[in-house]
Design a protein around this motif. Structure first.
Motif, PDB file in Angstrom:
ATOM      1  N   ASP A   1      20.915  20.003  21.749  1.00 19.77           N
ATOM      2  CA  ASP A   1      21.156  19.337  23.031  1.00 19.77           C
ATOM      3  C   ASP A   1      20.060  18.324  23.325  1.00 19.77           C
ATOM      4  O   ASP A   1      19.578  18.225  24.456  1.00 19.77           O
ATOM      5  N   SER A   2      19.641  17.595  22.303  1.00 16.62           N
ATOM      6  CA  SER A   2      18.622  16.571  22.492  1.00 16.62           C
ATOM      7  C   SER A   2      19.080  15.281  21.825  1.00 16.62           C
ATOM      8  O   SER A   2      20.093  15.246  21.131  1.00 16.62           O
ATOM      9  N   SER A   3      18.289  14.229  22.000  1.00 11.18           N
ATOM     10  CA  SER A   3      18.606  12.951  21.370  1.00 11.18           C
ATOM     11  C   SER A   3      17.887  12.805  20.032  1.00 11.18           C
ATOM     12  O   SER A   3      17.964  11.761  19.403  1.00 11.18           O
ATOM     13  N   GLN A   4      17.182  13.839  19.603  1.00 13.50           N
ATOM     14  CA  GLN A   4      16.441  13.807  18.344  1.00 13.50           C
ATOM     15  C   GLN A   4      17.221  14.515  17.240  1.00 13.50           C
ATOM     16  O   GLN A   4      17.934  15.483  17.494  1.00 13.50           O
ATOM     17  N   THR A   5      17.065  14.024  16.020  1.00 18.35           N
ATOM     18  CA  THR A   5      17.695  14.689  14.889  1.00 18.35           C
ATOM     19  C   THR A   5      16.864  15.908  14.489  1.00 18.35           C
ATOM     20  O   THR A   5      15.666  15.966  14.747  1.00 18.35           O
TER      21      THR A   5
ATOM     22  N   CYS B   1       8.476  13.952  20.022  1.00 19.45           N
ATOM     23  CA  CYS B   1       8.809  14.017  21.445  1.00 19.45           C
ATOM     24  C   CYS B   1       9.349  15.374  21.907  1.00 19.45           C
ATOM     25  O   CYS B   1       9.515  15.584  23.090  1.00 19.45           O
ATOM     26  N   VAL B   2       9.653  16.272  21.004  1.00 16.93           N
ATOM     27  CA  VAL B   2      10.168  17.588  21.356  1.00 16.93           C
ATOM     28  C   VAL B   2       9.357  18.608  20.571  1.00 16.93           C
ATOM     29  O   VAL B   2       9.176  18.468  19.363  1.00 16.93           O
ATOM     30  N   THR B   3       8.854  19.620  21.252  1.00 18.05           N
ATOM     31  CA  THR B   3       8.177  20.686  20.551  1.00 18.05           C
ATOM     32  C   THR B   3       9.187  21.377  19.644  1.00 18.05           C
ATOM     33  O   THR B   3      10.313  21.645  20.054  1.00 18.05           O
ATOM     34  N   ASP B   4       8.794  21.667  18.418  1.00 17.03           N
ATOM     35  CA  ASP B   4       9.714  22.305  17.474  1.00 17.03           C
ATOM     36  C   ASP B   4      10.158  23.657  18.026  1.00 17.03           C
ATOM     37  O   ASP B   4       9.338  24.565  18.182  1.00 17.03           O
TER      38      ASP B   4
END
Length: 174
Positions: free
Chosen positions: A22-26, A148-151
Motif C-alpha cells: 500500500d505504498s508508492s515504492q516498489t 523513504c519507507v522503513t523496511d
C-alpha cells in the motif's frame, strides 16, 4: 505463516507470506532470516555475538501483492482513512475494503502459495537461558524497499534444540 517454531539443527522449515503493498515504492526483495544472539555476562563484563543461522529469499516474479500504488490511489486511500477517523464519509466502505484485503491475505496463506524453505545451520546453538550465558533465536521476514519507507519487518521467536527422537519401530513378534 511458519510451519513450526521449535526447530532442530539442520532442519528445514516451511514459511509462507502474503503481502499487500500500500505504498508508492516498489518492493526490491523479500527475505526471511533466523538470527542467533549469544549474550555472555559475568562479574560486570558483557559480550554479545550475533549471526544468521538460516536465510531465504522469495522470487518476486512469482509473488502477488507487490505492485505499488499510483499517487491518485494513495490520495484516495488517505482521504478515506481521514474521513473514517473523523466519523464522516464512507466508514463502512473503508472497513469493508480493509476486511477484503485481510481476507485476500489469509486466502494466500491458507492456499500454501508464496512459500519458501529455511534450513537451520548444522552448527546452530541450542536456545538456552543460563545464569551467565543466554542464546536466543528470532525469525525475521523483511520487505526491502528502495527509499523513504522503513523496511517492513515481522519478527517471531523460534527455539532451536535437540528434537525428540521418534519412537523405535515395533519389534516383530517371535
Amino acid at each position: 505463516g511458519v510451519d513450526d517454531t521449535l526447530l532442530g539443527r539442520g532442519q528445514s522449515v516451511g514459511i509462507g507470506i502474503a503481502i499487500q503493498n500500500d505504498s508508492s515504492q516498489t518492493v526490491e526483495r523479500v527475505e526471511a532470516t533466523i538470527k542467533e544472539v549469544v549474550v555472555w555476562t559475568a562479574r560486570g563484563h558483557r559480550n554479545v555475538s550475533q549471526r544468521t543461522v538460516a536465510h531465504t529469499e522469495w522470487d518476486l516474479g512469482a509473488m502477488a501483492g507487490l505492485e505499488e500504488l499510483s499517487s491518485a490511489s494513495l490520495k484516495l486511500k488517505a482521504a478515506q482513512r481521514a474521513a473514517s477517523a473523523r466519523g464522516h464519509g464512507p466508514a463502512d466502505a473503508h472497513r469493508d475494503a480493509h476486511r477484503a484485503t485481510l481476507e485476500a491475505l489469509a486466502a494466500t496463506l491458507f492456499a500454501g502459495r508464496q512459500r519458501e524453505t529455511l534450513r537451520v545451520a548444522d552448527d546452530a546453538r541450542d536456545t538456552y537461558a543460563g545464569s551467565c550465558v543466554r542464546t536466543s533465536h528470532r525469525c525475521y521476514v523483511t520487505s526491502k524497499t528502495p527509499c523513504c519507507v522503513t523496511d517492513p519487518q515481522l519478527e517471531l521467536p523460534v527455539r532451536i534444540g535437540t528434537l525428540p527422537l521418534p519412537p523405535p519401530p515395533p519389534q516383530p513378534q517371535q
